[in-house]
Write an enzyme that holds these catalytic residues in place. Structure first.
Site, mmCIF file in Angstrom:
data_model
loop_
_atom_site.group_PDB
_atom_site.id
_atom_site.type_symbol
_atom_site.label_atom_id
_atom_site.label_comp_id
_atom_site.label_asym_id
_atom_site.label_seq_id
_atom_site.Cartn_x
_atom_site.Cartn_y
_atom_site.Cartn_z
ATOM 1 N N GLU A 231 14.396 -22.936 -0.273
ATOM 2 C CA GLU A 231 15.097 -22.948 1.014
ATOM 3 C C GLU A 231 16.505 -23.427 0.727
ATOM 4 O O GLU A 231 16.712 -24.624 0.480
ATOM 5 C CB GLU A 231 14.407 -23.891 1.981
ATOM 6 C CG GLU A 231 12.941 -23.568 2.110
ATOM 7 C CD GLU A 231 12.473 -23.498 3.538
ATOM 8 O OE1 GLU A 231 11.704 -22.608 3.847
ATOM 9 O OE2 GLU A 231 12.909 -24.345 4.321
ATOM 10 N N CYS A 265 21.482 -26.610 7.293
ATOM 11 C CA CYS A 265 21.451 -25.345 6.557
ATOM 12 C C CYS A 265 21.772 -24.198 7.495
ATOM 13 O O CYS A 265 22.349 -23.208 7.085
ATOM 14 C CB CYS A 265 20.094 -25.143 5.904
ATOM 15 S SG CYS A 265 18.730 -25.354 7.034
HETATM 16 P P1 NAD Z 1 21.164 -30.240 -3.923
HETATM 17 O O1 NAD Z 1 20.885 -28.881 -4.468
HETATM 18 O O2 NAD Z 1 22.343 -30.964 -4.424
HETATM 19 O O3 NAD Z 1 19.917 -31.203 -4.185
HETATM 20 C C1 NAD Z 1 18.628 -30.910 -3.690
HETATM 21 C C2 NAD Z 1 17.588 -31.665 -4.479
HETATM 22 O O4 NAD Z 1 17.539 -31.164 -5.806
HETATM 23 C C3 NAD Z 1 17.839 -33.155 -4.611
HETATM 24 O O5 NAD Z 1 16.619 -33.832 -4.433
HETATM 25 C C4 NAD Z 1 18.355 -33.295 -6.044
HETATM 26 O O6 NAD Z 1 18.127 -34.549 -6.608
HETATM 27 C C5 NAD Z 1 17.541 -32.227 -6.742
HETATM 28 N N1 NAD Z 1 18.084 -31.712 -8.001
HETATM 29 C C6 NAD Z 1 19.386 -31.599 -8.378
HETATM 30 N N2 NAD Z 1 19.472 -31.030 -9.606
HETATM 31 C C7 NAD Z 1 18.203 -30.773 -10.015
HETATM 32 C C8 NAD Z 1 17.634 -30.189 -11.180
HETATM 33 N N3 NAD Z 1 18.385 -29.744 -12.176
HETATM 34 N N4 NAD Z 1 16.294 -30.082 -11.238
HETATM 35 C C9 NAD Z 1 15.510 -30.496 -10.226
HETATM 36 N N5 NAD Z 1 15.989 -31.073 -9.111
HETATM 37 C C10 NAD Z 1 17.321 -31.207 -8.998
HETATM 38 O O7 NAD Z 1 21.223 -30.061 -2.340
HETATM 39 P P2 NAD Z 1 21.496 -31.183 -1.218
HETATM 40 O O8 NAD Z 1 22.910 -31.584 -1.268
HETATM 41 O O9 NAD Z 1 20.451 -32.232 -1.275
HETATM 42 O O10 NAD Z 1 21.228 -30.361 0.110
HETATM 43 C C11 NAD Z 1 22.188 -29.576 0.748
HETATM 44 C C12 NAD Z 1 21.865 -28.120 0.568
HETATM 45 O O11 NAD Z 1 20.531 -27.865 1.022
HETATM 46 C C13 NAD Z 1 22.742 -27.202 1.389
HETATM 47 O O12 NAD Z 1 23.080 -26.079 0.623
HETATM 48 C C14 NAD Z 1 21.821 -26.794 2.542
HETATM 49 O O13 NAD Z 1 22.181 -25.583 3.166
HETATM 50 C C15 NAD Z 1 20.504 -26.727 1.877
HETATM 51 N N6 NAD Z 1 19.401 -26.836 2.823
HETATM 52 C C16 NAD Z 1 18.657 -25.728 3.098
HETATM 53 C C17 NAD Z 1 17.635 -25.787 4.032
HETATM 54 C C18 NAD Z 1 16.823 -24.568 4.382
HETATM 55 O O14 NAD Z 1 15.826 -24.737 5.048
HETATM 56 N N7 NAD Z 1 17.202 -23.369 3.987
HETATM 57 C C19 NAD Z 1 17.372 -26.994 4.675
HETATM 58 C C20 NAD Z 1 18.147 -28.112 4.373
HETATM 59 C C21 NAD Z 1 19.152 -28.024 3.433
#
Ligand code: NAD
Length: 459
Positions: A231, A265
């Site tokens: 997502e 999002c």
């Molecule tokens: P992010 O991608 O920076 O981090 C998300 C998660 O991934 C965190 O828990 C982080 O620690 C982890 N992570 C980072 N690098 C990793 C790796 N190499 N391996 C495994 N895990 C890793 O995103 P964010 O800043 O937490 O969230 C914002 C983003 O999420 C925005 O793009 C938003 O649109 C999206 N989002 C989407 C939805 C949806 O339902 N489509 C809902 C909420 C947020």
């Protein structure tokens, strides 16, 4: 890991993080616990998750404040998230039995006895990893771990490093509610800990976060053929037709763009307005944005708080500067606010073109570009000119016209006269760079089970 309040920059708490060895140990516990949890009668799993729902309601105000302090969500909006969560949980509680019911698809009889029966039985995936985001941690987390637990999986849950205290509260409340301590385990840390979790032989990976991380994760697990749900982000557009009540549309869309300080999002990230009402719409939109109360997120009256992450301030500046250089006009806002905390002014730009970063890259902040179009065809073309495909919408009095436009939009959710809306009854699913698979709805429950085909022939 130090948890910092984005409104004050003070350290709230120091939490111990996992490392590769502790993650492996947690994985082993979750693996061992999974068969017993899957064999626990569904009614008992449902009872535990119902108790979880009730426990959240009891602690709502404290939980809201925790969320506000660790990621800056205005406290009234944190309470809204927790209030609305009950409806989502009820959907899962009421619909899991239906999804798990085996389907008999053929029954050949010989008089009273069955000769050949074909049926589909739904089994849990096993141990699933749930790596989550910070912007709506209660919603996006429970979209995954609640149906995963209800369908008999055990869950290793890594909250975002910007919502860790909420993640730990979720773990505590689930255990208090009767979910065994090894059936749901929080894994604490940043991206490196997420990567260590994915190194374990889990049976499913469910990720909510950015496209950039989602792509990395999909690549990391691709050769293992495990279920993957992603997502990801959006650049969600809305088209405002010339037949609307302009003030009403402006109020709805300003809220859709700026609620949660623009960090949803499905925030409205681009607006295209028909030229016939463009100047009136811009005036009303700016008027609404100027009425938003910005300030201390712990104040009930605050509508716009700080951003959750410092890095996003530079990203927003980059988008504004790039847009101005390419000819955009700034109507309000445009810069950081000189006070402690990661505050950015609510910002509206117009005279935008679709080559600007503002119109192509996810902003994730209280900032919006509003373009002017001359026809429905132009609006459709520009709305679809994006690598994302999460949501898209149209505001018009004319339902048939709106339907014709919505049918053309390449997005997982489409809206008529509304925006920034999620329903537990409908699949939440992104196209293109916005993701893979579905959560919510019965499709989102089925994401956590695998079918087994039974062929039974009488001797
Ligand atoms: P992010 O991608 O920076 O981090 C998300 C998660 O991934 C965190 O828990 C982080 O620690 C982890 N992570 C980072 N690098 C990793 C790796 N190499 N391996 C495994 N895990 C890793 O995103 P964010 O800043 O937490 O969230 C914002 C983003 O999420 C925005 O793009 C938003 O649109 C999206 N989002 C989407 C939805 C949806 O339902 N489509 C809902 C909420 C947020």
């Amino acid at each position: 890991m130090q948890i910092k309040n984005p409104a004050t920059l003070s350290i709230i708490e120091d939490v111990a993080t996992d490392d590769a060895a502790s993650v492996a140990n947690k994985y082993a516990r979750a693996r061992k616990a999974q068969p017993a949890w899957a064999n626990t009668p569904l009614e008992r799993r449902v009872a535990a998750l119902r108790a979880f729902r009730d426990a959240i309601a009891k602690e709502r105000d404290t939980l809201a404040l925790t969320l506000t302090r660790e990621m800056g969500k205005p406290v009234a909006q944190a309470k809204n998230e927790l209030n609305a969560l009950a409806g989502r949980l009820d959907f899962f509680l009421e619909n899991t039995a239906k999804v798990l019911t085996p389907e008999v698809v053929l029954e050949e009889r010989d008089g009273a006895s069955a000769k050949l029966v074909e049926s589909i039985v739904f089994e849990p995936l096993g141990v699933v990893a749930n790596i989550s985001a910070w912007n709506y941690p209660w919603f996006v987390g429970s979209n995954v771990f609640v149906p995963a637990l209800l369908t008999g999986n055990t869950v290793l849950y890594k909250p975002s490093e910007h919502a860790t205290l909420t993640g730990l509260a979720i773990e505590r409340l689930l255990h208090q509610s009767g979910v065994p301590s090894d059936a749901f385990i929080a894994v604490v840390g940043a991206g490196d800990v997420g990567a260590a979790l994915l190194a374990q032989p889990v049976n499913g990976v469910f990720f909510t976060g950015s496209y950039r991380t989602g792509k990395k994760i999909a690549e990391q697990v691709a050769s293992r053929f495990v279920r993957v749900g992603l997502e990801l982000g959006g650049k969600d557009p809305t088209y405002v037709c010339e037949d609307v009540d302009v003030r009403k549309a402006a109020e709805s869309l300003a809220d859709g763009a700026m609620y949660n300080t623009g960090q949803s999002c499905c925030s409205v990230e681009r607006i295209y307005v028909h030229r016939a009402v463009a100047s009136q719409f811009l005036k009303e939109f700016v008027d609404v944005v100027k009425s938003f109360t910005l300030g201390d997120p712990e104040d009930e009256k605050t509508y716009i708080g700080p951003l959750a992450r410092e890095e996003q301030l530079a990203e927003l500046e980059l988008q504004v500067n790039d847009a101005l250089q390419k000819g955009a006009k700034l109507l309000v806002g445009g810069k950081r606010i000189a006070r402690p905390g990661y505050y950015f002014e609510p910002t509206v730009l117009t005279d935008v073109s679709d080559d600007m970063r503002l119109m192509r890259e996810e902003s994730f902040g209280p900032i919006i570009g509003i373009g002017v179009v001359d026809s429905d065809q132009e609006a459709i073309r520009r709305m679809n000119d994006t690598e994302y495909g999460l949501t898209a919408g149209v505001y018009s009095r004319d339902e048939r016209r709106a339907e014709a436009i919505l049918r053309e939009l390449d997005a997982g959710s489409v809206y008529w006269n509304c925006c920034d809306r999620v329903s537990p009854r409908l699949p939440w699913t992104g196209r293109k760079h916005s993701g893979l698979g579905s959560t919510l709805s019965t499709h989102g429950i089925r994401s956590f089970v695998q079918p087994k085909a039974w062929h039974r022939r009488a001797p």
